[in-house]
Design a protein around this motif. Sequence first.
Motif, short mmCIF file in Angstrom:
data_model
loop_
_atom_site.label_atom_id
_atom_site.label_comp_id
_atom_site.label_asym_id
_atom_site.label_seq_id
_atom_site.Cartn_x
_atom_site.Cartn_y
_atom_site.Cartn_z
N LEU A 76 53.31 -5.81 54.94
CA LEU A 76 52.24 -4.81 55.00
C LEU A 76 51.69 -4.68 56.42
O LEU A 76 51.37 -3.57 56.88
N ALA A 77 51.60 -5.81 57.12
CA ALA A 77 51.15 -5.76 58.51
C ALA A 77 52.14 -4.98 59.37
O ALA A 77 51.74 -4.21 60.25
N ASP A 78 53.44 -5.14 59.11
CA ASP A 78 54.46 -4.41 59.86
C ASP A 78 54.37 -2.91 59.60
O ASP A 78 54.63 -2.09 60.50
N ALA A 79 54.01 -2.56 58.38
CA ALA A 79 54.02 -1.15 57.98
C ALA A 79 52.80 -0.39 58.48
O ALA A 79 52.80 0.85 58.50
N GLY A 80 51.75 -1.08 58.90
CA GLY A 80 50.53 -0.39 59.32
C GLY A 80 49.79 0.17 58.13
O GLY A 80 49.97 -0.27 56.99
N GLY A 81 48.97 1.19 58.34
CA GLY A 81 48.23 1.79 57.23
C GLY A 81 47.32 0.78 56.58
O GLY A 81 46.46 0.18 57.23
N ILE A 82 47.52 0.54 55.28
CA ILE A 82 46.67 -0.37 54.53
C ILE A 82 46.75 -1.81 55.06
O ILE A 82 45.85 -2.62 54.84
N GLY A 83 47.82 -2.10 55.81
CA GLY A 83 47.99 -3.45 56.34
C GLY A 83 47.41 -3.66 57.72
O GLY A 83 47.66 -4.69 58.35
N ILE A 84 46.59 -2.72 58.19
CA ILE A 84 46.09 -2.82 59.56
C ILE A 84 45.23 -4.06 59.78
O ILE A 84 45.28 -4.70 60.84
N GLY A 85 44.45 -4.44 58.78
CA GLY A 85 43.62 -5.64 58.91
C GLY A 85 44.48 -6.89 59.05
O GLY A 85 44.18 -7.78 59.86
N LEU A 86 45.55 -6.97 58.29
CA LEU A 86 46.49 -8.08 58.40
C LEU A 86 47.13 -8.09 59.78
O LEU A 86 47.30 -9.15 60.40
N ALA A 87 47.51 -6.90 60.26
CA ALA A 87 48.16 -6.79 61.57
C ALA A 87 47.22 -7.24 62.68
O ALA A 87 47.64 -7.91 63.65
N GLU A 88 45.95 -6.89 62.57
CA GLU A 88 44.98 -7.26 63.60
C GLU A 88 44.80 -8.78 63.66
O GLU A 88 44.73 -9.37 64.75
N VAL A 89 44.70 -9.41 62.50
CA VAL A 89 44.56 -10.87 62.48
C VAL A 89 45.81 -11.53 63.03
O VAL A 89 45.74 -12.47 63.83
N ARG A 90 46.97 -11.03 62.65
CA ARG A 90 48.23 -11.61 63.14
C ARG A 90 48.34 -11.47 64.65
O ARG A 90 48.78 -12.39 65.34
N ALA A 91 47.93 -10.32 65.18
CA ALA A 91 47.99 -10.11 66.63
C ALA A 91 47.05 -11.08 67.35
O ALA A 91 47.36 -11.56 68.46
N ARG A 92 45.92 -11.39 66.73
CA ARG A 92 44.94 -12.26 67.36
C ARG A 92 45.35 -13.73 67.32
O ARG A 92 45.18 -14.46 68.31
#
Length: 315
Positions: free
Chosen positions: A191-207
């Motif tokens: 979901l983090a890879d896909a963006g959209g609804i996974g943006i919160g997951l992506a932000e935490v992973r990036a941090r």
Amino acid sequence: MHAIGIDIGGTKIAGALVDELGNILRADRQPTTASNPQLIEDAVVAMVERLSEGTDVTAVGVAAAGFIDASQSIVYYAPNINWRNEPFREKLERRLGKHIIIENDANAAGWAEFRFGAGRLVSDMVILTIGTGVGGAIVSGDKLFRGGFGAAAELGHMRVVPDGLPCGCGARGCIEQYGSGRALLRTANELADAGGIGIGLAEVRARVGTLSGLDVSDLIQAGDPGALLALRTLGHWLGQASASLGAVLDPQLFVIGGGVAQAGDLLLDPIRAAYLDVLPARGFHPEPEFRIAELVNDAGVVGAADLARIYAESI
């Protein structure tokens, strides 16, 4: 009658002196030397002697991950310990002079939940433990179900997707690949890879660099849409597996344990919904309850001790 329960894991050995009501009166633990069966035997003997000092203890239950034969005597395979056809019961009985049983760790923990936790008011129960993998136990007619060879209730390796994801057991499509903590992390990363609804997951992973189970849990509790979707996906698969188990076993209760179960109703709701979607004769067929496990870290030692006590009273 007091009994001792020992829970042997890949990294630690835990032990406890337990009374007939499931109360822990004394506890002990130490690291596991998983590669050396003799050192494990010595450690268990020493722990039992320490825990039983000054107390009349006649029975000891030992719980361990692996396949235990139907007589609860021989560990014929353990994934995390160097045991292959290990006659552990005989060795311990010879050294300790007490009644000994050997039990699968998931069975012991499930029995504790049945006797003293969420399942104490029913006769038929299935527990699914959601951790790194998926474990479980079955109680039918007030008895722990072990199967003809002693290796029943390997619930994590029930297939839910034909030709699905490969599993460490050698099969494909096991519920462990879709309903475990690892599966939750995999879905969260997708979901983090896909963006959209996974943006919160992506932000935490990036941090932080890599998503952990704690990261996803924190996002679930914070109401992050992507993390909640990952949890609902996990719950859907667990509901599908529970439906298959329900068709065969007809339990009154499903208990969900393990670290992921801390999500409570956020996990139970999609499990229950997926189960009811495929319930035969819905509206006429009795519906089982779904509950979160009440016993946590001590379930293995409590269950092993209680099973040993029951065994000793029966002979």
